[in-house]
Structures are given as C-alpha cells and as structure tokens.
Write an enzyme that holds these catalytic residues in place. Structure first.
Site, PDB file in Angstrom:
ATOM      1  N   TYR A 190       6.754   1.603   0.161  1.00 24.67           N
ATOM      2  CA  TYR A 190       5.635   2.063   0.983  1.00 24.67           C
ATOM      3  C   TYR A 190       4.982   0.918   1.720  1.00 24.67           C
ATOM      4  O   TYR A 190       5.096  -0.252   1.333  1.00 24.67           O
ATOM      5  CB  TYR A 190       4.606   2.822   0.122  1.00 24.67           C
ATOM      6  N   CYS A 191       4.326   1.262   2.825  1.00 29.13           N
ATOM      7  CA  CYS A 191       3.555   0.280   3.592  1.00 29.13           C
ATOM      8  C   CYS A 191       2.212   0.948   3.917  1.00 29.13           C
ATOM      9  O   CYS A 191       1.743   1.769   3.153  1.00 29.13           O
ATOM     10  CB  CYS A 191       4.308  -0.115   4.855  1.00 29.13           C
ATOM     11  N   LYS A 192       1.626   0.584   5.056  1.00 25.14           N
ATOM     12  CA  LYS A 192       0.310   1.174   5.343  1.00 25.14           C
ATOM     13  C   LYS A 192       0.437   2.630   5.785  1.00 25.14           C
ATOM     14  O   LYS A 192      -0.252   3.507   5.271  1.00 25.14           O
ATOM     15  CB  LYS A 192      -0.384   0.341   6.427  1.00 25.14           C
ATOM     16  N   GLY A 199       3.814   4.057   6.882  1.00 21.28           N
ATOM     17  CA  GLY A 199       5.151   4.612   6.741  1.00 21.28           C
ATOM     18  C   GLY A 199       6.211   3.926   7.578  1.00 21.28           C
ATOM     19  O   GLY A 199       7.407   4.129   7.348  1.00 21.28           O
ATOM     20  N   PHE A 216       0.441   4.095   2.319  1.00 26.14           N
ATOM     21  CA  PHE A 216      -0.735   3.934   1.465  1.00 26.14           C
ATOM     22  C   PHE A 216      -1.932   4.707   2.016  1.00 26.14           C
ATOM     23  O   PHE A 216      -2.775   5.181   1.266  1.00 26.14           O
ATOM     24  CB  PHE A 216      -1.061   2.437   1.337  1.00 26.14           C
TER      25      PHE A 216
END
Ligand SMILES: Cc1cc2nc3c(=O)[nH]c(=O)nc-3n(C[C@H](O)[C@H](O)[C@H](O)COP(=O)(O)OP(=O)(O)OC[C@H]3O[C@@H](n4cnc5c(N)ncnc54)[C@H](O)[C@@H]3O)c2cc1C
Length: 560
Positions: free
Chosen positions: A510-512, A514, A538
């Site tokens: 995951y990142c901020k 997607g 996130f």
C-alpha cells in the site's frame, strides 16, 4: 382531450407543460392544494440559510405565467378529495371557503408527492417542531431561524444535511442527530466520512446512533429533545428530516394498486392499473434500473422525467421510463457527495455479486492552481465488468465524474469502456487521464488479473490471515501514520530489497492512494511474489478507521 393533473409542482407541472406542447387544443387543469404551483422545493434550505436572498426566486413559474404561456387552468389552494373512476371525475374542495365541485377528466395524472414523516412521538405537535415540504414551511423556518440560537435537526439525510449547512450559515448552533451510524445512508459509510467531518468543522454537532424519543416544551417557548440515550438537547426549534412517505391516500381510496413500500404502482409508461390514470413523482413506486426491483426514490429528476412520460402516453406517444438509478448529490459545508446506482451495501443487501475499487485523484492537473482532491468508488460486476454504481466525495469535479458514470451505468457500459472514455481535458478542467479513466484502469486491471487488490475493511477485520503488509511510501510518510504491523520499504528501493520479502506469504502493498502500491504490485508479481494492492491506499484505510470510530461508541443503548 381533457387532462386533469393533481399536484402542480415538479412532476405535475412538468406533465402539464409537456401536455400543452403535445396538444394545443387540450384542456389541461392543474389542481394544487398549496399556494404555489411549480416552486423550487430543492432551493428552500438555501433560502432559509440566506444563500438565496429572495423568496421570489423560489417561484419557478407563477400560476399567471403557466396560464399566459401554456394556457393551463391552474387552481391553487384546492384539494382533490376523491376520484370516481366510473364517472371519471375528481371531487375537489376550494380550501378558502370549503366549497366542493366535481371535475371530469379523460386522463388523470396524479403527482401528489410525498409528505415528511412525523413519527408519533410525545410532544411531536409542539409548534416549534417543523418539517420542510413547501413554501409555507420554508416561511415558518425562515422566521424561526431569525434570532434563534440553537436548533436540533433530526435525521441526517439530504434535507437534514442541507439544513445543517444552512443553519450554521445563519449562525445558529446546530445539532444533527441521526439514528444510523452514518449520515447520508444511501452512500457507503467510508465515502461520507469526509462530509461528516466537514459538517463538524463548520460547527455542526453531529450525533450518530442517536434517536429522538420525545419533545418537551420549555418555559421560554423552546423545545427540549429527549434522546433514547437519556441525553436532553435544548433548542429554539427542531426540524424533522427523517424521510418522506408517498401521498397515496387518493389512489388507495380509488382502489388503485399500491406497492409494498406504499407508492402508487405504475408500469413503464407511468400508467396505474386504471388505463386512464397515470401517476408520477415521489408518490409512485417504480423500478431500479440496475436490479429491476421495485424502488421508491424521491428525487426531482425522476419526477420531472416521469411527468413528461405520463403526458406523452396520455397523448398517444409511446414513451417509457427507464427506471430510477438514484443519481444524487449533496453539499455538506464545502464537501460534495454524489452517487449513482448501487452502493456496496445495497449490493450486499440484495445479494448482487460485485467488486469495488477506489481512486483518489485531483479535480484537474495538480500543477494548475486550485486543484482539489476527491475520492471515487466504483462498484462493478466481477464477471463482465459492467458498472453497477459509483460514489464520489470531495471538492470540485465530483459532480462531473458521477454524471459521466451515471451515463455509463445507464448505457450498460463496463470498466473497459471507462478505460477508453474520451473526456474533455485542459489543465484547469481535468487530467489527460481523467479520474473516470483511472477508475477504469484500476478496475479493468483488477479483472484482467494484472494487479489484484485487497480492501481496507478486510485488513481492519483481520481477514487477511498471515499476509505480509508492505508500506511502499517514504519513511517520513510511514512514520506519520501506518497500518499496524506494516513493513516499510520505499517503492524506489524495492528492487534492491526484494530479499527482505517472503515468497510464501501474500504481500499486501500500500501507499497513500494506491498508485505506488499498484507499481509495487506489478513489480513484485513479475518477480514471482503473490502481491496485491490495497485499494485506495492508506487514505482509504484511514477513512474506514474514521467511519468505524464514528459508529462504534455511539451505538444506541437500545441495541439496535
Ligand atoms: C427541502 C427539499 C429539498 C430537496 N432537494 C432536492 C434536490 O436537491 N435534488 C432532488 O433531486 N430532489 C430534491 N428534493 C425532492 C424533490 O423536490 C421531489 O422529489 C420532487 O419535488 C417530487 O415531485 P412531485 O411532483 O412528486 O411532488 P411535489 O413536488 O412535492 O409536488 C406535489 C404537490 O402535490 C400537491 N398535492 C398533494 N396532494 C394533493 C391533493 N389531494 N390535491 C391537490 N394537491 C395535492 C402538494 O401540495 C404538492 O405541492 C427536495 C425536496 C425538499 C422538500
């Protein structure tokens, strides 16, 4: 041909104008109980809040203009009391003097709308407990707002949210209580968390999972709202916004078929089970255009379209209603929430198989001043990718994306069509890859198996077994807040640090929002890892955490 129309606002006025355009010689009579035909119900909260300054602006078309332009016979302050289907007459009462007469018809169109629900609670008849349906109500609320300090709104649907926005605009200390664990219940909870936050930041006290059970008069003329929890809220006035009930009494008494939800039953031509009687608007039960099941969604767009269709069919033009999608939009103190079609929870309730994706794009090119963020959620058929529904929340541009998706839904398009949609672009308006395209890319990639996704609610519910949660954001972002237990490897270092990752466990990257999670997923899968991307990243995870935090501590003690 003589057409009598009962109810002269959204559906009724629309039917009447269409009828005149179709037949210059027809006699068209509109019977309206209220003082105003064709007024702007949707604008009333903004008049009460002062955004619309003049009451006159809410009179879309006066009775005089309806006569002058369309030669309509508009009879306001007159109430239709009963229908004699054999004689084809309507009994009408003039409200100013109680006199009654019979009006004959060849075709009858019913557009009586829906009445605000006033539950039978102790004290509900207190004069400061208002509802909002017509201009008389708007006048009362407008007057009540002047000089008021505190108000309680019961119900967090469209009208409750709009009233909250407008009362705080007037400087009234406003508490909104909602029985459910979220406002705007047609949406999925995580999608409206930003709207709830915006109301709160604007000063609205939001009480979720709270239910009013009584209204008690105060010595100063105000009213105390007693909640089931035992809490008491003091207010100068209360606005009940807990929904509407179709006005079916006339139809019922005339023996017309009524649906399970109380709406007048009609076919696709808006005809009731009497071939000479049509019904439209908030009073009818139509069908959901996605599921085909009976539905009743009180919105102005369907009422207007249905009015047109009923008039077409009265005059022999074949015209069919395509069903209601529930395309809706609401503003909540600077945050826009919009939706069309099925939500995730509607799919679950109806047992409709679905897949979902989220994206968090900007309204327009990020480098151009004034871009605003939004979250879009797409719900689609996991087999063929057909669009089932969409929701958006955020700043500018949400409306345009949901409108595009509403058209895609009506046209039966798929996520593959969204990938290929050609939408207008210049940096101040959009992006070369529009948010709608982005939804298509993510959803179609998921169906093709290019980048499978996982969902935040499953992470929160610990449904992911021994999955390895990988945060591919920068260490700074990770330190500022992360999924508990996640390992942080910056996406830019991932290729060099593959050895730190397990080959025998599923990796949830995951990142901020997607995007980097998607890149990581592609990279890892090509290196033989079983990697998936956390849809919406996130940001979405935090929305779920927020929505659950709203819900959990406020569950009604009654154990609903
Ligand atoms: C405050 C508010 C805000 C809204 N905002 C939005 C919005 O932003 N977007 C949206 O899509 N929708 C909105 N709506 C809903 C929208 O206004 C309705 O869906 C739409 O007006 C329904 O049209 P209708 O013709 O069925 O009923 P109405 O427009 O309610 O008209 C029905 C009329 O029939 C009359 N009538 C009833 N019975 C009789 C009788 N026996 N004899 C004579 N007359 C009778 C009533 O007096 C009434 O004036 C809003 C509604 C309200 C109240």
């Amino acid at each position: 041909m003589k057409v009598v129309i009962i109810g002269a606002v959204a559906g009724g006025a629309s039917a009447a104008a269409r009828a005149r355009r179709l037949d210059e010689s027809a006699e068209i009579v509109l019977i309206e109980r209220g003082a105003d035909p064709s007024f702007a119900n949707c604008g009333m909260p903004y008049y009460i809040g002062g955004e619309i300054e003049s009451r006159e602006k809410l009179i879309v078309t006066s009775a005089g203009m309806l006569h002058d332009r369309y030669r309509l016979d508009v009879r306001v302050r007159q109430e239709a009391l009963r229908i004699d289907r054999q004689a084809k007459t309507v009994r009408v009462r003039r409200l100013e003097n109680g006199a009654e007469y019979d009006e004959s018809y060849d075709k009858l169109i019913l557009s009586p709308g829906a009445a605000p629900i006033r539950p039978e609670l102790p004290g509900i008849d207190h004069p400061k407990v208002y509802t909002l349906r017509n201009l008389d109500d708007a006048d009362l609320l407008h007057a009540a707002t002047m000089g008021a300090k505190r108000a309680v709104i019961v119900g967090g649907g469209f009208i409750g949210v709009e009233m909250a926005e407008n009362l705080v605009r007037r400087g009234v200390e406003t508490t909104l209580i909602e029985r459910n664990d979220q406002i705007l219940t047609p949406w999925d909870a995580e999608m409206v968390a930003p709207a709830a936050a915006a109301l709160r930041s604007a000063g609205v006290t939001l009480k979720l999972g709270a239910e009013a059970e009584a209204f008690e008069p105060q010595d100063d003329g105000g009213v105390t709202v007693a909640l089931k929890s035992g809490e008491q809220l003091s207010a100068d006035f209360v606005v009940m916004c807990i929904g509407v009930r179709p006005e079916n009494a006339l139809a019922k008494a005339a023996g017309l078929a009524i649906g399970e939800r109380g709406g007048i039953r009609v076919d696709e031509t808006m005809r009731t089970d009497d071939p000479d009687i049509y019904a439209v608007g908030d009073a009818v039960e139509t069908f959901d255009s996605v599921t085909g099941k009976p539905t009743q969604i009180p919105l102005a767009g369907p009422a207007n379209r249905q009015g047109r269709i009923a008039a077409d069919n009265c005059f022999g033009r074949e015209s069919r209603y395509r069903g209601t999608q529930g395309t809706a939009i609401v503003g909540a103190c600077g945050v826009t929430a919009a939706m069309t079609g099925l939500s995730e929870k509607a799919c679950r309730r109806l047992g409709v198989a679905f897949e979902k994706v989220y994206v968090h794009p900007a309204s327009n090119a990020g480098y151009y001043p004034g871009a605003e963020g939004m979250t879009l959620k797409l719900v689609f058929d996991p087999e063929n990718g057909r669009v089932l529904g969409a929701q958006g929340v955020g700043g500018k541009g949400v409306d345009k994306r949901i409108d595009v998706l509403a058209m895609a839904l009506q046209a039966g398009m798929t996520v593959y069509d969204l990938e290929e949609s050609e939408l207008c672009y210049a940096p101040q308006y959009g992006s070369a890859k529009d948010p709608v395209n982005m939804l298509g890319f993510v959803a179609a990639g998921l169906l093709r198996g290019d980048h499978p996704v996982e969902h935040a609610h499953r992470l929160l519910d610990c449904e992911l077994g021994d999955s390895f949660v990988l945060d591919v954001r920068s260490p700074g972002e990770h330190a500022a807040g992360a999924v508990p237990g996640a390992t942080n490897i910056n996406i830019d270092e991932l290729r060099e640090r593959l050895g730190e990752l397990p080959k025998d466990r599923r990796i949830v990257a995951y990142c901020k929002v997607g995007m980097r999670g998607y890149l990581a997923t592609r990279l890892l899968r090509q290196h033989g890892f079983d990697a998936v991307n956390l849809s919406g990243g996130f940001t979405k995870y935090e929305r779920f955490v927020a929505a659950r935090a709203e819900a959990t501590p406020k569950m009604a003690p009654s154990g609903r």
